[in-house]
Design an enzyme around this catalytic site. Structure first.
Site, short mmCIF file in Angstrom:
data_model
loop_
_atom_site.label_atom_id
_atom_site.label_comp_id
_atom_site.label_asym_id
_atom_site.label_seq_id
_atom_site.Cartn_x
_atom_site.Cartn_y
_atom_site.Cartn_z
N GLU A 1 -12.51 -7.71 -1.80
CA GLU A 1 -11.97 -7.60 -0.44
C GLU A 1 -13.03 -7.89 0.60
OE1 GLU A 1 -8.58 -4.34 -0.22
OE2 GLU A 1 -10.43 -3.42 -0.94
N ASN B 1 0.84 -1.20 0.00
CA ASN B 1 0.00 0.00 0.00
C ASN B 1 0.87 1.25 0.00
OD1 ASN B 1 -2.99 -0.87 0.44
ND2 ASN B 1 -1.80 -2.18 1.82
N ASP C 1 -7.18 0.43 -4.84
CA ASP C 1 -7.69 -0.17 -3.61
C ASP C 1 -9.00 0.50 -3.20
OD1 ASP C 1 -7.70 -1.88 -1.50
OD2 ASP C 1 -6.27 -0.75 -0.29
#
Length: 794
Positions: A751, A633, A694
């Protein structure tokens, strides 16, 4: 030419030469002055050009007079007094009159009645001093040249030239904002003594008929003119902004009467020693001069008082907007009695507006916003510009949830501001602190979200986002969770009471403004929870660098599996911080602080290097194809660092990991605005690493981002996965995303998968990769080794 003339005069006292020779430098010097004046006029415009053109014409008339006097000298015999015909005298008078007219018509700037009175008294002082000196000059002239008509005409011409010099000096003193630089005017002032000086030289040069006093001084007239023109051209080339307060008129203070008194005293002393008496004109002039000096000093004292008030006002006000400045605002807050509210405002993205539209438009925007803020605040409020794009308002009375001081401003700010021909919409960050009332943070959250009263659903939504972020515990997710937590406080905390000092209230409003700017909300009202969070952040910030140096950070890895069998194909790295006492610090607490302090760049570089080192170890122990992707990330702050692509490339090369095996996860918000962040992502993609969006769908979502940003994978947020198995509307986004991704050739990763039913439904919709607690929680690198050695299918 002036030096040549001096040498000729010195040579002429020892040897004779043609009379015309001594006049050549004089005429050439005047011609050069005329050319210099014309050049100065060509380099200026407006009143300046007009002035220098007029002065050039006046100097041209003096040049013609010089030529005429040369003719007189060559054609008229010298009878003890140098030849000077009526034509020549008239030409000198015309040139002098034109010069005086040009000076008198030169703009001098506006002035108050007190300043006008000062200027008149200065003129009177100089005029009386000049009259006293002139009376002595006339006596000397009559003694030397007699009282013939020719002598009196010469005297009138010389006195006119002297008057021109006096006018220059008076103009310098009286003009507060003259367009002509003072250096140029002071260069012109010595020309005034050329006339009287020439008559003095006439008497000194009588033994040498081929020499002439006028010829001796005219080259210096040309020199002074050329220097004045040069000063003008230099001023144009190095023009500086004018001071906010013009102190030139004040600086002369007592200089004019002091100089006049000293010169008169010296003159009268010399006359008294030479003649033994003073004339009636000299005695009366001295008495008048003393009265004028006294009056001038009285006015100067009053003028100095005005200056002090002006300086005091400018010391307490902002020069651009005219509002109070930070010093006076802080004093007003400290002196406020009873309940009151401090509102601090910051214009978001003002720097970008200023850079794109220019500083003129930026200044105009600040002025327009200051006007709007003043009109909305009301006559009883204190409005200030605190510096840059930050403003402050002190309102009487304490604000509450039912009386939101930011509401009217947010409403009005929906309309654009007019700035230098541009219509500009600006957004605000607002911090509020009040005395004598209590408020809950839910009102604060509502203002942040909508600019109106809050709802419990907004708070619930923020809490949910924070929880999700903490659960995922990734760098980017932790940042998002913190933002939500910051905008929704715990509620019920009272504001400062009436006994709170002004400095504390100002500080509390600054804390609220900083919270609004940090979390991206619009309005934050101060309460005790903000203070606690600020203390906590300060503590975390102090420990961050020590913890990084001490090796207190470590990474966990959450598997990404292939559907439907659950075979692990990749991992996502997640940062964790464990203190020496065993206490774990949540990423939601330290990631935002690391971003605020800039330490996220150093921490991120450590994460990238550690992940690459671990990837190399897995490749060595389990083969190059054991994991197809290892994700890292990267925060928005890291994407603003132009060195990030070099950091990634160096880590890959150092550990010999192929770029295709590394995935950089970014958020939509980080690259939504484009600019440097998007350029960094493009550079990373050019290295060969994969780019994944993301938490897709929760930020500044735009399908256009999938086209402009070099994306290879989409990670669908848990909030959409939770809706699977419900109504068709709840599944619509998840279904649409997989279709879009398949069409654009992008991978999709779901996710937050927590149930087998969710996994089954995702596979039916076309999803082939997922991660979540159903498959595995974040685990250590050793646990990943075990999974790679003994694969377990879900």
């Amino acid at each position: 030419m002036a030096v040549t003339e001096v040498l000729l005069i010195l040579l002429g006292t020892r040897a004779g030469f043609p009379v015309a020779l001594v006049w050549a430098p004089a005429l050439i010097g005047l011609a050069m002055a005329v050319a210099a004046f014309r050049a100065a006029a060509a380099g200026t415009d407006g009143p300046l050009r007009t002035f220098w053109r007029r002065v050039a014409v006046a100097m041209g008339a003096i040049l013609v007079a010089g030529v005429s006097q040369t003719v007189d000298v060559l054609t008229v015999p010298n009878t003890g007094m140098p030849p000077l015909g009526a034509r020549t005298l008239v030409l000198y008078l015309i040139g002098t009159t034109l010069a005086i007219t040009a000076l008198l018509r030169l703009p001098g700037g506006g002035r108050s009645w007190r300043q006008l009175t000062t200027a008149i008294l200065d003129v009177a002082v100089v005029a009386v001093t000049g009259a006293i000196a002139g009376s002595q000059y006339v006596d000397w002239f009559v003694e030397r040249f007699g009282v013939t008509a020719e002598a009196w005409w010469l005297n009138i011409a010389m006195m006119a030239i002297a008057v021109a010099g006096v006018v220059v000096v008076l103009k310098i003193m009286s003009a507060r904002q003259s367009p002509v630089p003072r250096a140029a005017l002071w260069c012109l002032a010595p020309i005034g003594i050329a006339g009287p000086l020439s008559t003095v030289l006439m008497t000194l040069l009588k033994p040498w008929p081929h020499l002439n006093g006028s010829a001796a001084v005219l080259p210096f007239v040309g020199l002074c003119g050329a220097l004045a023109a040069h000063a003008q051209r230099r001023h144009v080339a190095h023009a500086r902004p004018r001071q906010a307060v013009d102190l030139s008129g004040y600086r002369r203070g007592t200089a004019v009467p002091l100089v006049a008194t000293v010169l008169t005293s010296v003159l009268l002393t010399v006359v008294r020693l030479r003649t033994g008496h003073l004339s009636t004109v000299q005695v009366a002039g001295t008495a008048v001069l003393l009265l004028l000096v006294v009056a001038r000093q009285a006015v100067a004292l009053a003028e100095n008082g005005t200056l002090l008030r002006t300086v005091a006002r400018q010391a307490m006000h902002d020069e651009l907007t005219g509002l109070f400045n930070r010093r006076s605002f802080a004093a007003a807050v400290a002196a406020a009695d009873g309940p009151h509210t401090v509102v601090l405002l910051d214009l978001k993205e003002f720097r970008e507006i200023n850079d794109s539209l220019g500083p003129v438009a930026g200044d105009a925007l600040l002025i327009a916003f200051a006007g709007r803020l003043t009109a909305l605040a009301g006559e009883h409020a204190v409005v200030a510009r605190l510096g840059g794009d930050e403003f402050g308002v002190l309102l009487p009375g304490a604000g509450s949830a039912g009386a939101d001081p930011a509401g009217p401003l947010l409403t009005a700010n929906a309309e654009p501001l007019h700035a230098a021909g541009h219509d500009v919409l600006v957004d605000l960050s607002i911090g509020i602190a009040s005395t004598g009332s209590a408020s809950t943070s839910s009102a604060s959250t509502s203002s942040a979200s909508t600019g109106s009263a809050s709802t419990s659903s907004a708070s619930t939504s923020n809490a949910s986002t924070s929880s999700a972020s903490t659960a995922n515990a990734s760098t980017a997710n932790a940042s998002t969770g913190s933002a939500s937590t910051g905008s929704a406080s715990t509620g019920g905390a009272p504001l400062a009471d009436a006994s709170t000092g002004g400095a504390d209230l100002y500080r509390q409003a600054e804390i609220a403004l900083r919270e609004a700017a940090t979390t991206g909300t619009r309005v934050v009202r101060y309460d005790a929870s903000l203070e606690r969070r600020l203390t906590q952040r300060a503590t975390v910030a102090a420990d961050l660098r020590r913890a990084l140096a001490a090796g207190e950070f470590h990474l966990l890895y959450q598997p990404i599996v292939e559907l439907p069998h659950g075979r692990m194909t990749g991992v996502e790295s997640l940062i964790r911080w464990t203190r020496p006492d065993g206490q774990t610090v949540s990423p939601a607490d330290f990631i935002p602080v690391a971003e605020d302090t800039g330490l996220i760049v150093e921490l991120g570089a450590w994460i990238i290097d550690t992940v690459c080192a671990q990837a190399a170890a897995w490749r060595r122990d389990h083969g190059p194809d054991a994991l197809s992707s290892i994700a890292v990330n990267v925060s928005a702050r890291q994407l603003l660092d132009p060195a990030l692509p070099e950091i990634v490339a160096a880590a890959l090369a150092r550990h010999r990991v192929p770029a295709r095996q590394l995935t950089i996860e970014i958020t939509e918000t980080a690259v939504f605005g484009g600019g440097r962040a998007l350029a960094t992502v493009t550079a990373l993609a050019q290295l060969g690493v994969s780019i994944a969006l993301d938490d897709f769908g929760t930020g500044h979502s735009s399908l256009g981002l999938l086209r402009t940003c070099p994306v290879h994978a989409i990670k669908v947020d848990k909030s959409f996965v939770d809706g699977l198995g419900g109504t068709p509307q709840q599944e619509a986004i998840v279904t649409a995303l997989t279709g879009i991704a398949e069409t654009m050739g992008l991978r999709t990763v779901a996710e937050g998968v927590e149930t087998a039913e969710q996994a089954r439904r995702l596979f039916e919709l076309g999803y082939r990769q997922a991660q979540g607690f159903l498959f595995a929680r974040p685990v250590t690198a050793t646990a990943i080794d075990v999974l790679l050695t003994h694969p377990v299918a879900a």
